[in-house]
Design a protein around this motif. Structure first.
Motif, short mmCIF file in Angstrom:
data_model
loop_
_atom_site.label_atom_id
_atom_site.label_comp_id
_atom_site.label_asym_id
_atom_site.label_seq_id
_atom_site.Cartn_x
_atom_site.Cartn_y
_atom_site.Cartn_z
N ILE A 129 43.67 21.96 45.54
CA ILE A 129 43.75 22.97 44.39
C ILE A 129 42.63 23.07 43.46
CG2 ILE A 129 45.08 23.16 42.51
CD1 ILE A 129 46.81 23.86 44.95
N GLY A 130 41.82 22.02 43.32
CA GLY A 130 40.44 21.93 42.64
C GLY A 130 39.64 23.07 43.17
N SER A 131 39.59 22.93 44.36
CA SER A 131 38.49 23.64 45.27
C SER A 131 38.98 25.34 45.23
CB SER A 131 38.48 23.61 46.92
OG SER A 131 38.07 22.17 47.04
N PHE A 132 40.43 25.58 45.06
CA PHE A 132 40.99 27.00 45.03
C PHE A 132 40.84 27.42 43.68
CE2 PHE A 132 45.00 26.16 47.81
CZ PHE A 132 44.09 26.13 49.02
N GLU A 133 40.77 26.61 42.51
CA GLU A 133 40.30 27.05 41.25
C GLU A 133 39.13 27.49 41.11
OE1 GLU A 133 41.77 24.57 38.04
OE2 GLU A 133 43.98 24.96 38.47
N ILE A 134 37.91 26.32 41.41
CA ILE A 134 36.69 26.95 41.39
C ILE A 134 36.49 28.18 42.05
CG2 ILE A 134 34.23 26.15 42.12
CD1 ILE A 134 35.43 23.28 41.70
N LEU A 135 37.00 28.50 43.31
CA LEU A 135 36.70 29.65 43.95
C LEU A 135 37.28 30.79 43.45
CD1 LEU A 135 37.37 28.45 47.67
CD2 LEU A 135 35.18 29.64 46.92
N ALA A 136 38.63 30.34 42.69
CA ALA A 136 39.11 31.76 42.03
C ALA A 136 38.27 32.09 40.68
CB ALA A 136 40.55 31.34 41.35
N PHE A 137 37.74 31.13 40.11
CA PHE A 137 36.72 31.54 39.04
C PHE A 137 35.30 32.32 39.70
CE2 PHE A 137 33.06 30.44 36.44
CZ PHE A 137 33.49 30.81 35.13
N LEU A 138 34.88 31.67 40.55
CA LEU A 138 33.86 32.41 41.17
C LEU A 138 34.12 33.74 41.80
CD1 LEU A 138 32.12 29.44 43.32
CD2 LEU A 138 31.30 30.61 41.11
N VAL A 139 35.08 34.00 42.49
CA VAL A 139 35.79 35.55 42.65
C VAL A 139 35.70 36.42 41.49
CG1 VAL A 139 37.62 36.61 44.01
CG2 VAL A 139 36.88 34.49 45.11
N LEU A 140 36.28 35.84 40.54
CA LEU A 140 36.61 36.70 39.41
C LEU A 140 35.32 37.07 38.71
CD1 LEU A 140 38.76 37.48 37.44
CD2 LEU A 140 38.49 35.29 35.96
N ALA A 141 34.45 36.22 38.84
CA ALA A 141 32.97 36.46 38.27
C ALA A 141 32.43 37.32 38.96
CB ALA A 141 32.13 34.96 37.93
N SER A 142 32.33 37.26 40.31
CA SER A 142 31.85 37.94 41.29
C SER A 142 32.31 39.56 41.22
CB SER A 142 31.99 37.63 42.95
OG SER A 142 31.21 36.33 42.94
N VAL A 143 33.70 39.74 41.26
CA VAL A 143 34.29 40.90 41.18
C VAL A 143 33.93 41.66 39.65
CG1 VAL A 143 36.76 42.09 40.67
CG2 VAL A 143 36.36 40.31 42.59
N ILE A 144 33.88 40.95 38.76
CA ILE A 144 33.44 41.54 37.49
C ILE A 144 31.79 42.08 37.77
CG2 ILE A 144 32.66 41.16 34.93
CD1 ILE A 144 35.00 39.07 35.18
N VAL A 145 31.08 41.46 38.37
CA VAL A 145 29.81 41.81 38.52
C VAL A 145 29.75 43.19 39.60
CG1 VAL A 145 27.43 41.25 39.74
CG2 VAL A 145 28.62 39.45 38.35
N PHE A 146 30.75 43.19 40.38
CA PHE A 146 30.83 44.24 41.51
C PHE A 146 31.14 45.32 40.19
CE2 PHE A 146 31.40 41.62 45.19
CZ PHE A 146 30.56 42.10 45.87
N TRP A 147 32.09 45.21 39.66
CA TRP A 147 32.55 46.39 38.72
C TRP A 147 31.16 46.67 37.80
CZ3 TRP A 147 32.82 47.51 33.45
CH2 TRP A 147 33.65 48.54 33.15
N ILE A 148 30.56 45.89 37.21
CA ILE A 148 29.32 46.30 36.43
C ILE A 148 28.32 47.15 37.45
CG2 ILE A 148 27.32 45.21 35.27
CD1 ILE A 148 29.18 42.89 34.29
#
Length: 436
Positions: free
Chosen positions: A110-129
């Motif tokens: 679950i810890g790995s999932f949370e870290i990946l979820a945060f990284l995915v969220l950050a990456s998607v925001i960069v894609f949007w920008i």
């Protein structure tokens, strides 16, 4: 969970997966409308292609920023969705975090999932920008209007919401937070909820849980209508990709037979045909509609990610010509979808609608702008081949409609009459050596 919740969850799961299976069948039916082609050769090279390109993302990283961000989203998408297994078990049987019996491994998971979820969220925001603020030109070509433009944004918003819900679900889960295990990211969200009572936190956690799983099922079924169908099709598309050297064109079998017949002095052109052959409809030269293309080309159309790398590398497009390899694939998919709806509306039979891919979707101007340089094929991150469709449609224009540009007609007439592209007889071909 009460039994009513379990039943509602089972119904939601059944409807979501059932609708997805229905769309997969429709997708398979549409792809099979194409002509048969044998792509079973050299399986080792094909498996390597799939491993390196679809799984390993080797062509994505040729553009490092987009490539690295895509790998993060890709890995996150695959690994975080392992968590769906636990959600399905909990939803069907009324348990809560049923896999927590795994102890320390569960915490790491679950810890790995949370870290990946945060990284995915950050990456998607960069894609949007990159898409909406930096406005990278390839995302704003003229074919990227209406749904194609919005589709990319819908997917980004979907991913933002799903990742946020996952983190909120964990942060509002009081027993999970009290266990202090597997929550390296969600623990930073806990202060937001510290003034909420236990009942409110429970409903926040349950709401995030339900919306999260419902969102996953909606996303799953949205894939069929979206360019993100490549999530599923990238693997078979890279496996069945053309392994021939780039620039090597295929020959039409019917034409090859005729040429061999002409070149064989012992052949009898009036030899008896196989029984029933006289009633066969002659094969069309080239392609004017989607049913004239092969099934790999149709799968290419569905696999297109609309990333625009092909168009941004196309010399014809860069010089202002009408051609966009991305638009070729999008128009092929649009026509294929139209044909599929026609078949659905007519109980499994296609009713002539007076349209075809050529002219109604793709213009000769686009086709003749292509230089056949293969830049689009080289650039595509999932081995899509727009050039093969362009060549097949040009063959139709030349061999069925005699509609080649005047320059090509003149050249081909010269080859036929003079044995060379130039307009002088073979007797004069060596006159240049006598010139001073």
């Amino acid at each position: 969970m009460s039994y009513i919740d379990n039943i509602l969850f089972a119904v939601l799961l059944f409807v979501g997966i059932g609708f997805f299976v229905k769309n997969v069948r429709k997708l398979t039916r549409n792809i099979k409308l194409g002509k048969d082609i044998d792509r079973s050769d050299n399986p080792s090279a094909r498996w390597k292609n799939m491993a390196m390109i679809a799984l390993g993302q080797s062509k994505m990283v040729k553009r490092p920023i987009a490539g690295v961000l895509h790998i993060i989203v890709y890995i996150g998408f695959i690994i975080i969705n392992i968590e769906v297994i636990e959600i399905i078990i909990d939803g069907l049987f009324g348990t809560h975090r049923v896999l927590s019996f795994l102890g320390g491994f569960y915490s790491v998971l679950i810890g790995s999932f949370e870290i990946l979820a945060f990284l995915v969220l950050a990456s998607v925001i960069v894609f949007w920008i990159r898409r909406m603020i930096v406005r990278i030109p390839r995302f704003w070509n003229k074919e990227m209007k209406g749904f194609p433009k919005n589709d990319a944004l819908y997917i980004l918003y979907f991913e933002m919401v799903l990742m946020s819900l996952f983190l909120i679900m964990n942060a509002a889960d009081v027993p999970f937070q009290q266990a202090d295990a597997g929550n390296p990211i969600s623990q930073f969200l806990v202060p937001i909820f510290e003034n909420f009572n236990a009942s409110t936190l429970f409903y926040i956690e349950r709401s995030a849980w339900w919306i999260h799983i419902a969102g996953i099922l909606v996303f799953l079924n949205y894939l069929y209508y979206s360019k993100h169908l490549h999530i599923l099709l990238a693997f078979p598309n890279t496996y069945f990709a053309n392994l021939n050297p780039k620039g090597q064109l295929t020959n039409l079998e019917s034409v090859t037979k005729e040429v061999k017949l002409m070149m064989d002095p012992t052949a009898d052109p009036f030899a008896a045909q196989p029984e029933g052959a006289e009633n066969e409809v002659p094969e069309k030269f080239g392609a004017s509609d989607v049913a004239d293309l092969n099934w790999v080309q149709l799968m290419n159309a569905y696999t297109c990610t609309e990333c625009g790398r092909c168009t941004s590398a196309c010399p014809a497009n860069l010089t202002g010509k009408e051609l966009s390899p991305r638009a070729i694939m999008m128009k092929t998919r649009d026509r294929l979808e139209e044909v599929g709806k026609n078949i659905d509306a007519n109980k499994g039979e296609f009713k002539d609608d007076g349209k075809q891919l050529l002219n109604d979707y793709i213009t000769p101007e686009e086709l003749w702008a292509c230089t056949s340089c293969n830049a689009c094929v080289e650039e595509c991150p999932v081995n899509i081949d727009p050039l093969s469709i362009i060549v097949d449609m040009r063959r139709y224009l030349v061999m069925e409609q005699s509609a080649a540009p005047q320059e090509l007609n003149s050249m081909m007439s010269n080859i036929e009459n003079n044995g060379a592209p130039w307009q002088y007889s073979q007797m004069d071909r060596l006159n240049w050596k006598d010139e001073e």
